[in-house]
Design a protein around this motif. Sequence first.
Motif, PDB file in Angstrom:
ATOM      1  N   ALA A   1      53.514  35.934  46.867  1.00  0.00           N
ATOM      2  CA  ALA A   1      52.367  36.656  47.419  1.00  0.00           C
ATOM      3  C   ALA A   1      52.151  37.968  46.674  1.00  0.00           C
ATOM      4  O   ALA A   1      51.030  38.290  46.245  1.00  0.00           O
ATOM      5  N   VAL A   2      53.255  38.722  46.480  1.00  0.00           N
ATOM      6  CA  VAL A   2      53.130  40.023  45.813  1.00  0.00           C
ATOM      7  C   VAL A   2      52.712  39.829  44.361  1.00  0.00           C
ATOM      8  O   VAL A   2      51.819  40.519  43.851  1.00  0.00           O
ATOM      9  N   PHE A   3      53.332  38.849  43.709  1.00  0.00           N
ATOM     10  CA  PHE A   3      53.015  38.651  42.297  1.00  0.00           C
ATOM     11  C   PHE A   3      51.578  38.170  42.116  1.00  0.00           C
ATOM     12  O   PHE A   3      50.920  38.521  41.144  1.00  0.00           O
ATOM     13  N   GLY A   4      51.088  37.390  43.071  1.00  0.00           N
ATOM     14  CA  GLY A   4      49.693  36.953  42.998  1.00  0.00           C
ATOM     15  C   GLY A   4      48.745  38.137  43.027  1.00  0.00           C
ATOM     16  O   GLY A   4      47.799  38.211  42.227  1.00  0.00           O
ATOM     17  N   VAL A   5      49.000  39.089  43.926  1.00  0.00           N
ATOM     18  CA  VAL A   5      48.149  40.284  44.004  1.00  0.00           C
ATOM     19  C   VAL A   5      48.260  41.082  42.709  1.00  0.00           C
ATOM     20  O   VAL A   5      47.257  41.549  42.156  1.00  0.00           O
ATOM     21  N   PHE A   6      49.505  41.199  42.216  1.00  0.00           N
ATOM     22  CA  PHE A   6      49.722  41.915  40.957  1.00  0.00           C
ATOM     23  C   PHE A   6      48.912  41.278  39.825  1.00  0.00           C
ATOM     24  O   PHE A   6      48.257  41.958  39.033  1.00  0.00           O
ATOM     25  N   LEU A   7      48.908  39.942  39.807  1.00  0.00           N
ATOM     26  CA  LEU A   7      48.199  39.228  38.750  1.00  0.00           C
ATOM     27  C   LEU A   7      46.692  39.446  38.874  1.00  0.00           C
ATOM     28  O   LEU A   7      45.990  39.610  37.865  1.00  0.00           O
ATOM     29  N   LEU A   8      46.199  39.480  40.116  1.00  0.00           N
ATOM     30  CA  LEU A   8      44.769  39.734  40.349  1.00  0.00           C
ATOM     31  C   LEU A   8      44.374  41.055  39.698  1.00  0.00           C
ATOM     32  O   LEU A   8      43.357  41.143  39.011  1.00  0.00           O
ATOM     33  N   PHE A   9      45.195  42.097  39.930  1.00  0.00           N
ATOM     34  CA  PHE A   9      44.836  43.407  39.403  1.00  0.00           C
ATOM     35  C   PHE A   9      45.049  43.487  37.910  1.00  0.00           C
ATOM     36  O   PHE A   9      44.307  44.176  37.207  1.00  0.00           O
ATOM     37  N   SER A  10      46.068  42.767  37.419  1.00  0.00           N
ATOM     38  CA  SER A  10      46.302  42.827  35.980  1.00  0.00           C
ATOM     39  C   SER A  10      45.121  42.234  35.225  1.00  0.00           C
ATOM     40  O   SER A  10      44.850  42.623  34.088  1.00  0.00           O
ATOM     41  N   GLY A  11      44.382  41.329  35.882  1.00  0.00           N
ATOM     42  CA  GLY A  11      43.191  40.779  35.241  1.00  0.00           C
ATOM     43  C   GLY A  11      42.136  41.836  34.989  1.00  0.00           C
ATOM     44  O   GLY A  11      41.290  41.687  34.095  1.00  0.00           O
ATOM     45  N   LEU A  12      42.148  42.916  35.771  1.00  0.00           N
ATOM     46  CA  LEU A  12      41.168  43.994  35.580  1.00  0.00           C
ATOM     47  C   LEU A  12      41.456  44.769  34.303  1.00  0.00           C
ATOM     48  O   LEU A  12      40.532  45.211  33.618  1.00  0.00           O
TER      49      LEU A  12
END
Lengths: 99, 458
Positions: free
Chosen positions: B8-19
Amino acid sequence: MPISNYIFLSLALFCIGVMGVLIRRNAIIIFMCIELMLNAVNLMLVAFSKFHHDASAQVFVFFIMVVAAAEVSVGLAIIVMVYRQLHSVDVGVMNRLKH
Amino acid sequence: MNEIVFTAVFGVFLLFSGLFIRSKNAIRFIAITGMGLAFLVNGWEYFHPGNDWPGGMIHADHVSILFNAIALGCTLVYFLLSGKDFEQLGEHLAEYFALVYFILCGVGIASSFTSLLMLFLAIEIISIPQYILAGSQKSNLKSNEASLKYFLMGAFSTGFLLMGIALLYGSTGTFHIGEMNLGGSGIDPLVLTGILFLIVGLTFKVGGAPFHFWTPDVYDGAPSVVTSFMATVVKAAGFIAFLRLFSIAFSADNITAHWTLVIALIAAATLLVGNFTAVFQVSVKRMLAYSSISQAGFMILALVGLGTLAWDGILLYAAAYSLATIGAFAVLIRMEDYTYEGYRGLGKKQPLVALANTVFLLSLTGIPATAGFMAKYFVLSSALQRGGMLWLVILALCCAAVSAYYYFRLIWAMYFQEGEPAILPDRITPAFKGLLIFTALLVVAIGVYPGLVLNWLP
């Protein structure tokens, strides 16, 4: 009021929802009928919660509401996406996947 | 439980890293590394059992951790084989990877829930990202249609699942699957109706007949790279949740007497529909969609069995089926032509790819020395343990024989038919070939030595 009245009411709502999903062709109406099914379950859970003097079912209802809201946001986005392509939300129009 | 938090945490991290990260290779690298880390974090929990969540709604035992490891391992293989193909979906690469992470978070809950609330949340956390992934090719009409169909059918089945949960709660007064005490003498009709609703809801989700009709359309319409994941890890997770619920809550003898026949009939219908429709397909992608229905029929057999053999069988099946199907799809994605004709002459042009693909198809058929054979063996023997199910096992064996026809047809097209394969040669890199062979070796290794998976069970 006896618990059975609540059960019959929510089962009736549930059946209306199921029939709506099976009969109607408009994606938005189908979606509304699905929401009706979920709300029938909510009603039943709250009634049982009172019956058992147990609050956990009411917490469950909150979870159903949250998940239903998430589903609405995704579902309406999908319906809008389909409408932009086909200019229709009639599920009968969609037959590209049938051979 | 570690797996749930980490993904869950890594998914959110990945979402933001896409920015912030523009490079597609970097994002893919982060996603693959994260999956490796998730595998390790999950493995760590195997040796250091953690605390349960407050409220005791989730309890990760060794079986659930082992299944998580299988799911994460298969996803890692999937990312390595098909990670590059995510770029076909659209511009937002990080989001697609993040959605896969969110699905895996749901998979973690599905394998370790102890409360019906968590079962519901797990199924929804798995489903909602899939609706988005199925429709991620926004300008592709087939993808749109698959997404809408999947969404409507998925939400519809959620209604049945919830109604089942509500009825069970009404009778027992608890959502905890270990505390329902259904083994008493009198059986409440509410419980039986509830179990029936749960069976309908869960059968919908795993694509078993007679609620399978969305499966071929959705699997065919969704982008191939997404289908590859939907048909494997997600389907296996559905079965783990199904088996966990039924083996913990509904395994008392007087209750099983009521639902075993229903499940057995569902298994028989799924096997028949899946196999006999797959025979008539011209598109390999659609054939694989029907093949996933027929494999689901075998996994339902484990539910008929309900015992340690059933758990062994379903875990082996999850590993064998997921690896083989991910491999077969990785080859399919690289074809320009999805029909059987497109595979003609592949054996001459790309011998290694064709060899690996043959191993995957043999495993799906259930030929000895492949993982699929061991998986089918355990599942069938678990069903045999339950008395009076001989007819079902014989039916399943006949269906396995039928399935050989459409799998071998593809092998025949690859090796014995002349022609130019419609494969995209620039997408067959040496690394891809190596990985494909590695996956094929893994399939054979599990088939020869199933202890590779099963020895981890307590």
